[in-house]
Design an enzyme around this catalytic site. Sequence first.
Site, PDB file in Angstrom:
ATOM      1  CG  HIS A 151      -3.591   3.876   4.105  1.00 29.86           C
ATOM      2  ND1 HIS A 151      -2.399   3.969   5.607  1.00 29.86           N
ATOM      3  CD2 HIS A 151      -4.203   5.481   3.979  1.00 29.86           C
ATOM      4  CE1 HIS A 151      -2.750   5.521   5.861  1.00 29.86           C
ATOM      5  NE2 HIS A 151      -3.765   5.798   4.827  1.00 29.86           N
ATOM      6  CB  SER A 204      -2.786   9.066   6.075  1.00 33.00           C
ATOM      7  OG  SER A 204      -2.269   8.919   5.272  1.00 33.00           O
ATOM      8  CG  ASP A 255      -1.096   1.231   5.683  1.00 30.80           C
ATOM      9  OD1 ASP A 255      -0.931   1.425   4.635  1.00 30.80           O
ATOM     10  OD2 ASP A 255      -0.975   2.467   6.920  1.00 30.80           O
TER      11      ASP A 255
END
Length: 725
Positions: free
Chosen positions: A684, A560, A646
Amino acid sequence: MDHTFPRPPQVTARPTSRTHHGDTVTDPYAWLRDTDDPEVVALLHAENAYAEAVTAHLEPLAGAMFEEIKARTKETDLSVPVRYRGWWYYSRTQEGRQYGRLCRVPARDPARPVVDPDVVPEDEQVLVDGDVEAGGGQFFALGAAEVDEGGDRVAFSVDRSGDERFDVTVREIATGATVDDVVRGVGCGLVWSRCGRYVFFTRLDDAWRPHEVWRHEVGRPASEDVRIFHEEDETHWMGIDASRDERWLVLVTSSRSSSEVHLLDLADPTGDLVCVRARTPDLEYDVEPAGDVLLVVHNGERVDFSISVVPVADVLAAQPDSAATWQEWWTPGEGERVLGVEAFEGFAAVSLRTGGLPVVRVLPWAEGGRTAPPAGVVEVPAFSALGNIATGENPEWSSPTLQILQESFLVPRRVVDFDPATGAVEVLKTREVRGGYDPGDYVEERVWVDATDGTPIPMSVVRRADVPFDGTAPGILRGYGAYEISSDPLFSIPTLSLLDRGVVLAVAHVRGGGEMGRSWWLSGRFADKVNSFTDLVDCARHLGVARFVDPARLGLEGGSAGGLLVGAAINLAPELFRAVHAAVPFVDALTTILDPSLPLTVGEWEEWGNPLADPEIYAVMKAYSPYENIRAAAYPAILATSSLNDTRVEVGEPLKWVTRLRETVTSDQRERPIVMRTEMVAGHGGRSGRYDAWRQWAEEEAFVLDGIGAGEPLRPVPDAVRRTA
C-alpha cells in the site's frame, strides 16, 4: 492522428452482471480484479510500459527533483537517543544505504550521549540492520522490534513483499545469533513476557484482519504455540502492546462504534486475560495503565471523549465488567477532542485537537493519589500558528520529562524535551535541511472556505513568498477525508522542490477527516460521505476565485481513501483540474464494499455503510463511486499508481478505472494522457527503500508538474519579499 504517440493497452470487455435492491449493473471489466489471471498480470506490465513511454520526456525533471532531495537531505544521520532500561536507543542512517539501523549504547552516564553520525561508538550494538535484513530484495518493511526485559535479545518482524504479513526473528543482540525464526505470516505487533520466555503476536484471517493473539515459547516449534484470544466479530480489528509501566499486555479490539480492552499480567504469561469492560454498542474506550490505576479514554459522556480513572484492583475484582467503578478524571473544554493519554510516574500527557490543530497538555498527578483529579493542566507551548505537535518516543515510565515532536509545513521537525515541573523546553534536535534552507522564503497560512451548505472548511496553503498573488500561479490541491484521520501540517524536504517551482500547495481538510473533532468525521460518513467530495470541489474553486492559483493550472492529489476523494471530485467537476495523481486509489468502492469475501470489506461497513443490507447506502455509493460515474467530458491528465501486493486497495480497482476512463472521456489523451503505474513487488505504501521512494515520488510529481506547467525552478527569493520566520 499522431501515429508516433503510443497506444494504450487494449482491454477486452467480459461483461458480468450483479443485482442488488432491484438494480442490475453490468460491469465489462470485473475480470480485471483477478490478479491470479495471467492476462491481468500481463496487462499490468503493458500498462507500465505504456506509462514509461508516455512519460519518457519527464525523466530529466524527475531526475532533477530526485537530486534536489538528495542534496537537501543529511543522508548520514542519527535520531535522538532515548533512554530505556539502562540503554540509549537510536536509529542510524548512512549515505548510500536504503534502510536504517536500530542501535543502542550502554547508559553509563545519566546525561544523553553525544553520538557522532559519522563515527560508530566502540560499544554500539546493532539490533536490526535494515539493509542486511532486506538482503537486496525489492521490498523491506520492519513491523516491530522489541527487546526483552533482560536486554539480551531482540524480537523483530519483517515484511518482504508488501502484503503486511510479517515473519518474526529472535536474536541474541551481543552475538547476532538467531535463536528463533519459526513464527511466520503474522501481524506486526510483538510483546515479550517479563520472564523473556514467551513472545505474544497476532494472526490475520483471510480478510487480512488481525483476529487472534498467540503465545509463542522462544526456541520451541510453532506447532506448540497457544492461542489466547480470538475475535469473532468481523467488524473488529485488534492489536497488542505492552504498557509503559511494564506490567500488562494490552489487547484492544475495536470497530468504529465499539471497543473492548483485555489485560494480561506479563509476570504471569500463561494466566488469564482480564476484560476491562465488555463491549457496549456505541461505546468506544481505550485504557492506559498507570501503576495502581487505569486511565480510560472514552465517549460514554461526550462525543469528543473524556478521561475516567479506575483502580486496577476494582478491574480485577469486578470481572467481567468494571463500568460501575469508572470515575470522572478529566474533561477538556467545549469543542476539544481527546485523542489519547500517556501515563508516567509523575504525570499524564493528553493529546487533543482544538481549533483544527493538535495540542498536548500535561496533567500532574494529585498529591492524594492517582484516582483524584489531576493537580493542574500544563499546556506544551505552541511554536507556530500552523504547527503540528505530538508526543515522541517516551518508553521510560519514570521519566521526569516528555519528548515532544514539533513541525509545520515550513518548520523542519524538532525533537524537544518538555519539563512539566518548570515549563522549560529544550530543543534536542532540529532536522537539518542542507543547501541554505530559509523558512522566510515561504509563507504558510490557513484559510476558511464556505462549503456548498455553508459549513466553513479549513484549508492549509503554503507557497513561496515571492509567488505573485494574482491568479497566475500553478497549484496542487491535496485531500484525504476519511476514518477521522487528520491531515496535519508536516515538513517535507521533497515538497520544497514543488514550492521552488512556484507551486502553491493546498491541503483541504474536508469532512470525513478528524480535523475539527468527532463531528467532522460523522458529517462525512455513511450517507453524508458526499460532503467530503463537495468540500474538496469548493476548496478547488476558492483557490481560483481568491487568486491563489490560475484555475487552468490546478493539480489534484490523493491516496487510498484520498484516491476515492480525488476520483469522485473529478467526476463532479473535471473542468477544475488540469492534472491528477491518484495513489492506490479506492475508486471501485461500491464493488468492493458489496463483496464481504474481499480483504477488509466487513470492517469497512462502519465507515461507508453496508450497501448489501441498506438500499439507501447502496444508492448513495453508486451515485459517488468513481468507477460508476465517469462522464463523457473533458477530464484532466490522470496518473494512477498501485502495487500488486496491496492488501488495502487491490490493484484491480485503479486498473478498471483507467480502462473505463480511456473509453469514456472526451479530452485528447495525447494532451491529457491517462496512465497507470504498478509496483510489482510492493504494498500500500509503494517502494520501501528511501532512495527508491524518493525516485517514485519524483516520477509521480513530475507528471503533475508537467500537466500544470511548472517544471522550471524559480530564481532565489528576493530579499525584499523574504519574511521573518
